[in-house]
Motif scaffolding. Structure first.
Motif, PDB file in Angstrom:
ATOM      1  N   PHE A 311       0.684  -1.299  -0.077  1.00 49.61           N
ATOM      2  CA  PHE A 311      -0.019   0.006  -0.026  1.00 49.61           C
ATOM      3  C   PHE A 311       0.778   1.007   0.053  1.00 49.61           C
ATOM      4  CE2 PHE A 311      -3.458  -2.574   1.499  1.00 49.61           C
ATOM      5  CZ  PHE A 311      -4.534  -2.098   0.865  1.00 49.61           C
ATOM      6  N   GLY A 368      -8.463  15.892   0.608  1.00 49.94           N
ATOM      7  CA  GLY A 368      -8.874  14.237   0.533  1.00 49.94           C
ATOM      8  C   GLY A 368     -10.419  13.920   0.430  1.00 49.94           C
ATOM      9  N   PHE A 375      -8.716  11.910  -2.255  1.00 48.72           N
ATOM     10  CA  PHE A 375      -8.967  10.818  -1.443  1.00 48.72           C
ATOM     11  C   PHE A 375      -8.455   9.495  -1.433  1.00 48.72           C
ATOM     12  CE2 PHE A 375     -12.047   7.253  -0.999  1.00 48.72           C
ATOM     13  CZ  PHE A 375     -12.365   7.409   0.337  1.00 48.72           C
ATOM     14  N   PHE A 376      -8.485   9.236  -2.412  1.00 49.91           N
ATOM     15  CA  PHE A 376      -7.634   7.795  -2.707  1.00 49.91           C
ATOM     16  C   PHE A 376      -6.062   7.799  -2.175  1.00 49.91           C
ATOM     17  CE2 PHE A 376     -11.466   5.982  -4.947  1.00 49.91           C
ATOM     18  CZ  PHE A 376     -11.434   4.891  -4.116  1.00 49.91           C
ATOM     19  N   TYR A 379      -6.357   7.771   1.184  1.00 52.77           N
ATOM     20  CA  TYR A 379      -6.790   6.221   1.604  1.00 52.77           C
ATOM     21  C   TYR A 379      -5.640   5.480   1.629  1.00 52.77           C
ATOM     22  CZ  TYR A 379      -9.002   1.929   1.157  1.00 52.77           C
ATOM     23  OH  TYR A 379      -9.333   0.766   1.389  1.00 52.77           O
ATOM     24  N   PHE A 380      -4.795   5.272   0.478  1.00 53.34           N
ATOM     25  CA  PHE A 380      -3.683   4.465   0.464  1.00 53.34           C
ATOM     26  C   PHE A 380      -2.716   4.648   1.519  1.00 53.34           C
ATOM     27  CE2 PHE A 380      -5.489   3.228  -3.592  1.00 53.34           C
ATOM     28  CZ  PHE A 380      -5.016   1.962  -3.581  1.00 53.34           C
ATOM     29  N   LEU A 382      -3.045   5.977   4.551  1.00 57.63           N
ATOM     30  CA  LEU A 382      -3.621   5.662   5.874  1.00 57.63           C
ATOM     31  C   LEU A 382      -3.807   4.047   5.797  1.00 57.63           C
ATOM     32  CD1 LEU A 382      -6.524   8.095   6.274  1.00 57.63           C
ATOM     33  CD2 LEU A 382      -4.303   8.058   7.496  1.00 57.63           C
ATOM     34  N   SER A 383      -4.162   3.473   4.663  1.00 58.48           N
ATOM     35  CA  SER A 383      -4.110   2.107   4.947  1.00 58.48           C
ATOM     36  C   SER A 383      -2.848   1.389   4.897  1.00 58.48           C
ATOM     37  CB  SER A 383      -4.531   1.597   3.322  1.00 58.48           C
ATOM     38  OG  SER A 383      -5.866   1.891   3.124  1.00 58.48           O
ATOM     39  N   ILE A 386      -2.101   1.628   8.545  1.00 55.81           N
ATOM     40  CA  ILE A 386      -3.061   0.933   9.503  1.00 55.81           C
ATOM     41  C   ILE A 386      -2.529  -0.605   9.453  1.00 55.81           C
ATOM     42  CG2 ILE A 386      -5.401  -0.192   9.792  1.00 55.81           C
ATOM     43  CD1 ILE A 386      -6.418   2.806   9.011  1.00 55.81           C
ATOM     44  N   GLN A 387      -2.275  -1.083   8.303  1.00 55.28           N
ATOM     45  CA  GLN A 387      -1.665  -2.423   7.921  1.00 55.28           C
ATOM     46  C   GLN A 387      -0.306  -2.449   8.740  1.00 55.28           C
ATOM     47  OE1 GLN A 387      -0.600  -3.744   4.120  1.00 55.28           O
ATOM     48  NE2 GLN A 387      -1.273  -5.579   4.238  1.00 55.28           N
ATOM     49  N   LEU A 392      -1.052   3.292  14.786  1.00 51.82           N
ATOM     50  CA  LEU A 392      -2.502   3.625  14.915  1.00 51.82           C
ATOM     51  C   LEU A 392      -2.456   5.226  15.563  1.00 51.82           C
ATOM     52  CD1 LEU A 392      -4.769   0.477  15.805  1.00 51.82           C
ATOM     53  CD2 LEU A 392      -4.941   2.224  13.806  1.00 51.82           C
ATOM     54  N   VAL A 395      -2.061   7.606  13.025  1.00 57.39           N
ATOM     55  CA  VAL A 395      -3.128   7.713  11.855  1.00 57.39           C
ATOM     56  C   VAL A 395      -4.100   8.650  12.500  1.00 57.39           C
ATOM     57  CG1 VAL A 395      -5.114   6.371  10.948  1.00 57.39           C
ATOM     58  CG2 VAL A 395      -2.910   5.411  11.047  1.00 57.39           C
ATOM     59  N   ILE A 396      -4.409   8.542  13.689  1.00 57.42           N
ATOM     60  CA  ILE A 396      -5.306   9.379  14.428  1.00 57.42           C
ATOM     61  C   ILE A 396      -4.890  10.892  14.230  1.00 57.42           C
ATOM     62  CG2 ILE A 396      -6.635   9.797  16.476  1.00 57.42           C
ATOM     63  CD1 ILE A 396      -7.666   7.419  15.457  1.00 57.42           C
ATOM     64  N   VAL A 399      -5.696  11.851  11.028  1.00 57.98           N
ATOM     65  CA  VAL A 399      -7.032  12.342  10.636  1.00 57.98           C
ATOM     66  C   VAL A 399      -7.184  13.371  11.200  1.00 57.98           C
ATOM     67  CG1 VAL A 399      -9.168  11.451  11.379  1.00 57.98           C
ATOM     68  CG2 VAL A 399      -7.588   9.888  10.117  1.00 57.98           C
ATOM     69  N   ALA A 402      -6.121  16.350   9.141  1.00 58.25           N
ATOM     70  CA  ALA A 402      -6.880  16.530   7.947  1.00 58.25           C
ATOM     71  C   ALA A 402      -8.072  17.135   8.078  1.00 58.25           C
ATOM     72  CB  ALA A 402      -7.084  14.899   7.390  1.00 58.25           C
TER      73      ALA A 402
END
Lengths: 457, 471
Positions: A311, A368, A375-376, A379-380, A382-383, A386-387, A392, A395-396, A399, A402
């Motif tokens: 990702f 985004g 957006f994507f 999305y990528f 962040l994915s 997360i993966q 995490l 990530v928060i 977010v 953002a």
């Protein structure tokens, strides 16, 4: 490889064009032709690397990733030439030289996406940087431009020194310059290597203007001629990121060593996100806001560097494309306005509905919001984080930031649509409008079908 | 294919509307919303005959395992029907109004309808997220361009709030995606996940905050009264009639089935927040003098009851919520239509400046009384049966919660009767003497509302049958 050769040759060619062709419009057409040829030459390699890459001269790796990234960089530059190419002549006399310098930077960017040797990394960074110092000072009569150039040059030289020092230490620890053979992923960690990695991380963080190495960015972006700022903030920055990602994913992944640098880079990322976004909130000029927003966006791209997975690789390419298209687009509109403050955008929709619509879509993409490429892209990355699993908290933070970014991007939208005003707008040609519509279509197409791009990887 | 049509009709009509001039947009809006209602009724019939026909799947982003996957069960069909009816009512009411830049107005309205229907039909989490945002953006522009004086900061607050909630939900969606064995976003994969208690515990909040902001539940409600007050009334009708149902729908479709243990773990917290919302909003509603704010706070109280009943997690409570989602939508739109009429005639929203309207506009007064009574759940009106089921569901879960939530009924009666008294009875003044009674369009819209109030109040069985059809 093709891209490297063709961009370097195009640069030399345009220097001569600048000498012999007097009509500045013609120079632009030559540049556009050259970039299209480079784009095609680069893509011509795609069928050969489809099954797997190969290393040339032990120095450069030609792979699907590098070909695709070069395509994004060259494609974004093409859009940049189409939208802002005519503005070059307003900067100064030497239009041919400016185009030539841009091509030299591109040569550096293509090298950054495919180096497989630490020396090539160093060369890539330098080839990208030196023409930029010149471009930053292209407006010789402006004191701010001179200051930007000098500041950029001094800071850039320091970071290059640090990078070189890092490379030397890593060579000392591993005994090779080849990034696939460094073998630093295994435990235990050699202290020399650790120092080297930290120095490299700092130097590259400077190049991509990550906090706390970002202080040069707003001044340099603000002082440089606006038309070059958009290129510096997009394609060049993406080049820096791709070098960063390659270096850390190929050479330093796995084992105990990645724990060390993951922590350092996570802290840098969080600081970049928070500082970039909060500072952007308080800006009064759209140009400076975009400079800080580029710092904030760098925070998101750093997610891809930290998370080592599929990702992340897909994300960096999509992010580079989405972010470059949107930022180049916004700057192209900005160049048409006389007043770079938020008030300068007041009531733009009544005067130039297309410009306002385009700016809105580009800002949506930067924030985004779905059905735009941004957006994507978000999305990528962040994915990827997360993966990765242990990020995490980051990530928060991302977010929340953002959500803050919506504030400053939407200030422009509010000014254009909901406030009264009579902005001074330069005449907009039909060709510009066509290029703008093309950019909008690209942003929306990637927003609806991101697999158009990442499907090729 | 009917399901796809439900999204496509408003979407395409919305895009076309931007390019039309004069009365073109409103005629198109009317045609599109009539077609939507017809299609929605078609889906109700298909659901009875052959529910499989309402599903449609095609590839969207194969690399991500995301598909364009739409479908309808009883709840989805009911909400799509509500959406279609709501937009029709709005368009009928404002048909004779002069709106600035009608092409943009109708275009954005129709696009938000497409987004809403997309949310209610999505069975793929990524698609759900995309439509969730898509429904929001046109509303942002509608409020900011046609709203009241303080519209720009107020709408902006609304946008940032909901955007933040959505992003948290996106993080949750991505996390769940990685947990699915087949790496897919489909609803079936999500609901068949066996998540650990530790995961469910925090994932619950990522989703709950997003939905709680939308509903809104205390303490995430602060955007709502300001936004309702400042938005142009047609948009407020959509916001309060349909859009808040997105939050309730999200809980029922995605939160409870995907994170059942997380939901049951935090049940008490969610219900307490909802009950606080009921009492708090009702108390504020009692002292409001601004008509729009009063209805906004009454809406928070009603939604609070629905959210409490969802988390009571028993059949009666859920049935009541499903029924009440439709009824509340219809009733609140009816109320807003009357507010719109009053504002259109008098130009003020402050109840202290009103009074005596009943003598000048008797038809409007009758409608207002009926709809207000339905709103407080008087027997024989549609509000009654839904509230009854919800209270009985809540009672089964915990007596105390029901007792406190029940205070909402008494308070609702107080502020509603007070509002009727202030607005239509009493002495008139120079301003209210100028009022004229309802125009034909408004009468038609309000008559439709009142017919639905009585039909569903007296004979709610068909609607109960519809909403109980689950996947």
């Amino acid at each position: 490889m093709n891209a490297l050769i063709s961009t370097a040759l195009s640069g030399v060619f345009l220097m001569f064009v600048g000498l012999f062709v007097r009509n500045k419009q013609h120079i632009k057409f030559f540049a556009i032709a050259a970039i299209i040829i480079s784009f095609i030459a680069n893509l011509a390699l795609y069928p050969t690397v489809q099954l797997g890459g190969y290393i040339q001269f032990g120095m450069i790796e030609v792979s699907k990733f590098s070909v695709l990234f070069n395509a994004v960089a060259l494609g974004a530059t093409l859009i940049y030439f189409l939208l802002s190419g005519s503005e070059f002549e307003k900067v100064g006399e030497h239009v041919g030289d400016y185009f030539a310098l841009i091509f030299f930077i591109l040569a550096g960017v293509t090298l950054a996406s495919s180096f497989s040797n630490l020396l090539m990394l160093f060369l890539a960074i330098e080839i990208m940087s030196i023409p930029q110092y010149v471009l930053a000072g292209a407006d010789r009569k402006s004191l701010k431009s001179n200051e930007a150039s000098l500041k950029y040059f001094l800071m850039g030289s320091f970071s290059t020194g640090i990078l070189l020092m890092g490379i030397a230490l890593i060579y000392g620890a591993a005994g090779t310059f080849n990034i696939t053979e460094l073998g630093l992923g295994a435990d235990p960690v050699h202290p020399l290597a650790l120092c080297g990695i930290i120095l490299m991380a700092f130097a590259l963080a400077f190049k991509v203007s990550a906090v706390p190495f970002h202080f040069w960015t707003p001044d340099v972006y603000d002082g440089s001629p606006t038309v070059f700022t958009s290129f510096m903030a997009t394609v060049v920055k993406a080049g820096g990121f791709v070098a960063f990602l390659r270096m850390f994913h190929v050479a330093f992944a796995g084992g105990a060593i990645s724990h060390h640098w993951t922590l350092i880079l996570s802290i840098i990322t969080a600081a970049t996100l928070i500082l970039g976004n909060f500072s952007a909130v308080f800006q009064q000029s759209v140009k400076r806001m975009l400079a800080y927003s580029s710092i904030a966006q760098a925070g998101f791209m750093l997610f891809a560097v930290i998370a080592i997975n599929q990702f992340a690789t897909q994300g960096i390419i999509l992010y580079a494309a989405a972010y470059s298209l949107a930022t180049i687009g916004v700057f192209a509109v900005l160049l048409k306005l006389k007043d770079y403050t938020f008030e300068g955008f007041n009531g733009l929709t009544r005067k130039q509905p297309l410009l306002a619509l385009a700016t809105t879509i580009f800002l949506f993409s930067l924030a985004g919001i779905p059905v735009t490429a941004g957006f994507f892209a978000k999305y990528f990355v962040l994915s990827a984080a997360i993966q990765h699993g242990h990020l995490l908290w980051l990530v928060i933070v991302g977010v929340l930031c953002a959500a803050i970014s919506v504030y400053y991007y939407f200030r422009v939208i509010m000014a254009m649509y909901f406030k009264q005003g009579d902005p001074e707008v330069e005449p907009v040609s039909g060709g510009f409008k066509v290029a703008l519509v093309l950019t909008i279509i690209l942003v929306l197409a990637l927003g609806l079908f991101p697999n158009l791009l990442i499907g090729c990887l | 294919m009917l399901t796809v049509l439900l999204i496509l009709i408003p979407f395409i009509a919305g895009l076309i509307a931007f390019g039309l001039k004069g009365s073109g947009p409103k005629v198109l809006g009317m045609i599109a919303s009539l077609a939507s209602v017809a299609t929605a009724i078609g889906t109700v019939c298909t659901l009875q005959a052959d529910p499989k026909k309402l599903s449609f799947v095609t590839n969207w982003i194969p690399q991500l395992g995301s598909q364009f996957r739409v479908g309808l069960d009883g709840m989805g069909t009911m909400l799509c029907l509500l959406t279609a009816i709501a937009f029709l009512l709005v368009f009928i009411t404002i048909y004779n109004r002069d709106i600035e830049r009608p092409n943009s107005f109708y275009g954005l309205m129709l696009l938000s309808q497409a987004g809403l229907v997309g949310v209610f039909t999505a069975f793929d989490a990524l698609q759900f997220y995309v439509f969730w945002e898509l429904a929001l953006i046109p509303v942002y522009f509608l409020c900011s361009m046609w709203g009241g004086e303080k519209r720009i900061p107020v709408t902006f607050k609304f946008f940032v709030y909901t955007f933040l909630g959505s992003l948290l939900m996106l993080v949750g969606i991505i996390y769940l995606y990685f947990q699915t064995p087949d790496h897919s976003f489909s609803w079936t994969s999500f609901t068949s996940l066996q998540l650990s208690m530790g995961d469910q515990k925090w994932l619950f909040w990522l989703f709950f905050v997003a939905f709680a902001i939308k509903m809104p539940v205390f303490p995430f409600h602060t955007w709502q009264p300001d936004t309702y007050e400042q938005s142009p009334t047609p948009v407020t009708m959509i916001l309060s009639g349909v859009m808040v149902k997105m939050g309730l729908f999200g809980v029922l479709r995605w939160l409870v089935p995907v994170l059942p243990e997380g939901a049951s773990m935090w049940t008490d917290v969610a219900i307490v927040l909802s009950v606080i919302g009921i009492i708090y909003a009702s108390c504020i509603a009692m002292v409001q003098s601004d008509l729009k704010r009063l209805i906004a706070y009454s809406s928070i109280a009603h939604i609070g009851l629905m959210s409490a009943a969802i988390f009571a997690h028993n059949e009666q409570g859920t049935q009541g919520v499903l029924l009440q989602m439709f009824n509340h939508g219809i009733n609140i739109i009816g109320l807003w239509i009357i507010v719109e009429v009053i504002q259109n005639r008098l130009g003020v929203k402050n109840m202290d400046q009103m009074g005596g309207i009943a003598r000048k506009a008797p038809r409007m007064a009758i409608f207002l009384v009926i709809i207000s009574l339905a709103n407080i759940g008087l027997p024989l009106t549609n509000g009654f049966i839904g509230e009854f089921l919800m209270f009985s569901g809540l009672f089964q879960y915990n007596h105390w919660f029901m007792a406190f939530a029940g205070l909402g009924i008494i308070l609702a009666a107080v502020y509603t009767l007070n509002m009727i008294q202030k607005v239509i009875f009493g002495e008139g003044n120079t301003l209210t003497d100028t009022t004229t009674d309802l125009q034909p369009g408004e009468t038609v819209a309000l008559s439709l509302v009142v017919i639905m109030i009585f039909v569903l109040g007296v004979y709610p069985q068909p609607m109960l049958d519809l909403v109980s059809k689950a996947f």
